[in-house]
Design an enzyme around this catalytic site. Sequence first.
Site, PDB file in Angstrom:
ATOM      1  N   CYS A 101      40.699  33.834  41.848  1.00  0.00           N
ATOM      2  CA  CYS A 101      40.130  34.664  42.916  1.00  0.00           C
ATOM      3  C   CYS A 101      38.615  34.765  42.770  1.00  0.00           C
ATOM      4  O   CYS A 101      38.116  35.353  41.811  1.00  0.00           O
ATOM      5  CB  CYS A 101      40.797  36.043  42.842  1.00  0.00           C
ATOM      6  SG  CYS A 101      39.997  37.342  43.772  1.00  0.00           S
ATOM      7  N   CYS A 129      37.214  38.272  42.611  1.00  0.00           N
ATOM      8  CA  CYS A 129      37.575  38.855  41.307  1.00  0.00           C
ATOM      9  C   CYS A 129      36.575  38.414  40.240  1.00  0.00           C
ATOM     10  O   CYS A 129      36.175  39.220  39.386  1.00  0.00           O
ATOM     11  CB  CYS A 129      38.977  38.431  40.881  1.00  0.00           C
ATOM     12  SG  CYS A 129      40.293  38.971  41.990  1.00  0.00           S
TER      13      CYS A 129
END
Length: 103
Positions: free
Chosen positions: A31, A34
């Site tokens: 991600c 992230c």
Amino acid sequence: MTPIVLTEENFDAEVLKSDVPVLVDFWASWCGPCRMLSPVVDEIAESAEGFKVGKIDADDQPELCARYGISSIPTLIVFKNGEVANKSVGVISEDEIYDLLGM
């Protein structure tokens, strides 16, 4: 202090039974957002006073994600006294994270 790696096995003890607030970062290695948020969360963990920080790899802990309705990552949840006190989805600033914590 580095963030605590949270799993189904240690979640109750580290988060729900904690006597201090806990910032939990739901993330995944693939991600992009992230990866942007992770260094900020790590920095906050290093200087944490009066609270602790944990991380949950969403790919490794689908049960915890389901329990807390995680459908998008990164998601930050602040737990106080075993309850969800605050929640944010997406990349936010360090100041916004401290606001989530109520600090």
